[in-house]
Design a protein around this motif. Structure first.
Motif, PDB file in Angstrom:
ATOM      1  N   VAL A 194       0.834  -1.204   0.000  1.00  0.00           N
ATOM      2  CA  VAL A 194       0.000   0.000   0.000  1.00  0.00           C
ATOM      3  C   VAL A 194       0.869   1.253   0.000  1.00  0.00           C
ATOM      4  N   ALA A 195       0.224   2.350  -0.352  1.00  0.00           N
ATOM      5  CA  ALA A 195       0.781   3.680  -0.102  1.00  0.00           C
ATOM      6  C   ALA A 195       0.038   4.270   1.082  1.00  0.00           C
ATOM      7  N   HIS A 196       0.775   4.848   2.004  1.00  0.00           N
ATOM      8  CA  HIS A 196       0.193   5.412   3.230  1.00  0.00           C
ATOM      9  C   HIS A 196       0.638   6.872   3.320  1.00  0.00           C
ATOM     10  N   VAL A 197      -0.297   7.801   3.110  1.00  0.00           N
ATOM     11  CA  VAL A 197      -0.003   9.222   3.267  1.00  0.00           C
ATOM     12  C   VAL A 197      -0.308   9.608   4.704  1.00  0.00           C
ATOM     13  N   ARG A 198       0.686  10.214   5.388  1.00  0.00           N
ATOM     14  CA  ARG A 198       0.556  10.596   6.784  1.00  0.00           C
ATOM     15  C   ARG A 198       0.374  12.110   6.864  1.00  0.00           C
ATOM     16  N   ILE A 199      -0.678  12.561   7.532  1.00  0.00           N
ATOM     17  CA  ILE A 199      -1.067  13.968   7.538  1.00  0.00           C
ATOM     18  C   ILE A 199      -1.052  14.515   8.960  1.00  0.00           C
ATOM     19  N   THR A 200      -0.406  15.681   9.153  1.00  0.00           N
ATOM     20  CA  THR A 200      -0.549  16.455  10.386  1.00  0.00           C
ATOM     21  C   THR A 200      -0.690  17.927  10.007  1.00  0.00           C
ATOM     22  N   TYR A 201      -1.876  18.456  10.202  1.00  0.00           N
ATOM     23  CA  TYR A 201      -2.107  19.885   9.981  1.00  0.00           C
ATOM     24  C   TYR A 201      -2.307  20.531  11.344  1.00  0.00           C
ATOM     25  N   SER A 202      -1.461  21.516  11.643  1.00  0.00           N
ATOM     26  CA  SER A 202      -1.503  22.200  12.937  1.00  0.00           C
ATOM     27  C   SER A 202      -1.584  23.694  12.701  1.00  0.00           C
ATOM     28  N   ALA A 203      -2.688  24.295  13.160  1.00  0.00           N
ATOM     29  CA  ALA A 203      -2.890  25.733  12.998  1.00  0.00           C
ATOM     30  C   ALA A 203      -3.865  26.194  14.064  1.00  0.00           C
ATOM     31  N   ASP A 204      -3.938  27.505  14.246  1.00  0.00           N
ATOM     32  CA  ASP A 204      -4.905  28.043  15.200  1.00  0.00           C
ATOM     33  C   ASP A 204      -6.339  27.717  14.760  1.00  0.00           C
ATOM     34  N   ASP A 205      -6.560  27.680  13.450  1.00  0.00           N
ATOM     35  CA  ASP A 205      -7.859  27.308  12.890  1.00  0.00           C
ATOM     36  C   ASP A 205      -7.639  26.057  12.036  1.00  0.00           C
ATOM     37  N   LEU A 206      -8.216  24.934  12.431  1.00  0.00           N
ATOM     38  CA  LEU A 206      -7.979  23.670  11.740  1.00  0.00           C
ATOM     39  C   LEU A 206      -8.891  23.465  10.532  1.00  0.00           C
ATOM     40  N   ARG A 207      -9.868  24.342  10.326  1.00  0.00           N
ATOM     41  CA  ARG A 207     -10.848  24.127   9.258  1.00  0.00           C
ATOM     42  C   ARG A 207     -10.230  24.044   7.863  1.00  0.00           C
ATOM     43  N   PRO A 208      -9.177  24.803   7.521  1.00  0.00           N
ATOM     44  CA  PRO A 208      -8.590  24.668   6.177  1.00  0.00           C
ATOM     45  C   PRO A 208      -7.958  23.305   5.904  1.00  0.00           C
ATOM     46  N   GLY A 209      -7.722  22.516   6.946  1.00  0.00           N
ATOM     47  CA  GLY A 209      -7.076  21.226   6.754  1.00  0.00           C
ATOM     48  C   GLY A 209      -7.805  20.325   5.783  1.00  0.00           C
ATOM     49  N   ALA A 210      -9.127  20.257   5.883  1.00  0.00           N
ATOM     50  CA  ALA A 210      -9.890  19.383   4.997  1.00  0.00           C
ATOM     51  C   ALA A 210      -9.765  19.812   3.537  1.00  0.00           C
ATOM     52  N   ASP A 211      -9.768  21.116   3.278  1.00  0.00           N
ATOM     53  CA  ASP A 211      -9.617  21.607   1.904  1.00  0.00           C
ATOM     54  C   ASP A 211      -8.234  21.250   1.352  1.00  0.00           C
ATOM     55  N   LEU A 212      -7.221  21.318   2.202  1.00  0.00           N
ATOM     56  CA  LEU A 212      -5.874  20.991   1.750  1.00  0.00           C
ATOM     57  C   LEU A 212      -5.742  19.507   1.401  1.00  0.00           C
TER      58      LEU A 212
END
Length: 473
Positions: free
Chosen positions: A275-293
């Protein structure tokens, strides 16, 4: 068998009475190869590469470390250090004195200053737990079981790296026993040259007994994993490289190709699959843009998607690194860039059809990692855009197969290689590659500081940096 009898088995022999006298000055165990506890004490996360020292001192505190270093210097024994968690032998050393620090554990969080003091044998999961109670998080790695000190002093690439930089960039002070047996507290103000060298040069300059580091105001992240099947791996890997070209610093990620064994401890959807496994960590004061990214990667239709808001304390589930020791061979490189040509060269040698199964991870760098820290240090590779690590477990292939496979992979990647990262070097041809983990002028400065603090190269059973003026410097 008495300690005197055990000491007599060392070759070349050390006077048994001398070893007995050392034991009276050490609160922890003093072990020789004849002791029943010797094998367990010298073993770490990497079971294929273990030290074979003449003596082991299981230090319980700074006083034990001072006594051990003084003894080693007086008796001409080189010193190796082994921490806890994944901090096993970088280079398997024959002979000498091994100091283990796993008994030296403790965390003191200071919410007012946003810092923590951490003892040498402490793992990241302990720090994460204590910091969370104050609404803070450390710059820990993907595996919570990794030891804090060796990880940090080797640079430290973790879940929040692109937002905050290397863990080594956020060290306030270091307690270290140097080759003269002296316990020093070094910082930007006290022993600044030694402070600079330790942050990046690891155990070449002494035995660290404690470290003070910054904590970050992070409690929640947007993170998890996206899993893709073998027949779409090339497409996904290509898309991932393009995706990383314009990400904000708040997004830290990597992609791994993994040949999972058909093992019952794995979730059924992953057993026996490549498999390919993409590992994601988005850290910001506002986490809402994470899903769009993350949306462009989701359009590639992962068969498992665990990316969601989660507490930082659950960050270890993103990579899900194996928590148990194992026998493996690994190698690493820093890349100035990567593109479709590189992706296809990599897959031709290490894809699902490869005779040797590997775990290959490409980590996206840049962001704050590319910036010099407020207080300079020796960590190299800041200009690299990616780090690639190849890990092959010895229970699934012979070393005689793995090493040539690694050589072919990294020969194919050579057009993109700009250096190495110290924490992922695994000992093979170590002297050849240590220099490439640093900028040339920084390496020269490291050898000069080594000559000032450890002219006899007492601390040489490691990713060694020899003193200036010596053979090999």
């Amino acid at each position: 068998m008495s300690s005197v009898d055990r000491a007599a088995t060392i070759d070349p022999p050390i006077d048994p009475e001398t070893v007995t006298e050392l034991a009276t000055r050490i609160q922890g165990p003093v072990l020789t190869p004849a002791d029943e506890a010797y094998d367990a004490e010298r073993s770490g996360n990497q079971t294929a590469r273990r030290h074979h020292p003449d003596l082991i001192v299981g230090a319980t505190g700074a006083a034990d470390v001072q006594a051990a270093v003084t003894f080693a210097r007086e008796h001409g024994l080189p010193v190796a250090v082994q921490g806890t968690g994944h901090a096993s032998a970088a280079v398997a050393a024959d002979g000498g004195l091994l100091i283990t620090t796993s008994r030296m554990q403790g965390v003191r969080v200071s919410p007012g200053t946003g810092t923590a003091w951490v003892a040498a044998g402490t793992r990241w999961d302990q720090v994460i737990h204590e910091a969370a109670a104050a609404g803070l998080a450390p710059l820990s790695g993907s595996a919570p079981g990794v030891g804090v000190v060796s990880y940090t002093l080797g640079g430290g690439l973790g879940l929040l790296s692109r937002r905050y930089g290397f863990a080594a960039d956020h060290v306030r002070s270091i307690d270290v026993v140097t080759a003269d047996g002296r316990l020093r507290q070094v910082s930007a103000e006290a022993d600044p040259d030694l402070f600079w060298a330790l942050r990046g040069g690891r155990d070449n300059f002494g035995v660290v007994t404690g470290i003070e580091l910054d904590l970050m105001p992070v409690t929640t992240i947007y993170g998890g994993g996206l899993f893709f099947p073998a027949d779409s791996i090339t497409e996904v890997f290509d898309a991932y490289v393009r995706w990383t070209a314009h990400l904000p610093d708040e997004m830290t990620s990597s992609i791994a190709m993994i040949a999972f064994p058909d093992a019952p401890m794995l979730p059924p959807p992953l057993r026996g699959r490549y498999v390919a496994h993409v590992r994601i960590t988005y850290s910001a004061d506002d986490l809402r843009p994470g899903a769009d990214l993350v949306a462009p990667l989701r359009e590639l239709e992962p068969f498992i998607d665990t990316v969601k808001e989660m507490p930082y304390t659950a960050g270890g589930t993103i990579h899900n690194d194996p928590p148990v020791p194992g026998a493996f061979e690994s190698f690493t490189a820093l890349l100035h860039d990567f593109d479709s040509t590189g992706v296809h060269a990599l897959f031709a040698l290490a894809g699902p059809q490869a005779a040797v199964p590997h775990v290959i991870e490409l980590r996206h760098l840049g962001g704050r990692l590319a910036n010099p820290p407020a207080v300079g240090n020796a960590v190299g590779g800041r200009h690299a855009r990616y780090a690639i690590n190849v890990i092959s477990r010895l229970e699934r292939a012979e070393l005689s197969e793995i090493r040539p496979a690694h050589e072919r992979i990294f020969a194919a990647l050579e057009p993109w290689v700009v250096g190495r990262t110290l924490n992922f070097l695994n000992g093979a041809d170590d002297a050849k590659y240590v220099r490439s983990a640093y900028e040339p002028k920084d390496y020269q400065r490291l050898t000069e500081i080594k000559a000032a603090y450890d002219p006899e190269n007492l601390f040489r059973l490691n990713h060694n940096i020899p003193p200036a003026g010596s053979q090999g410097s």
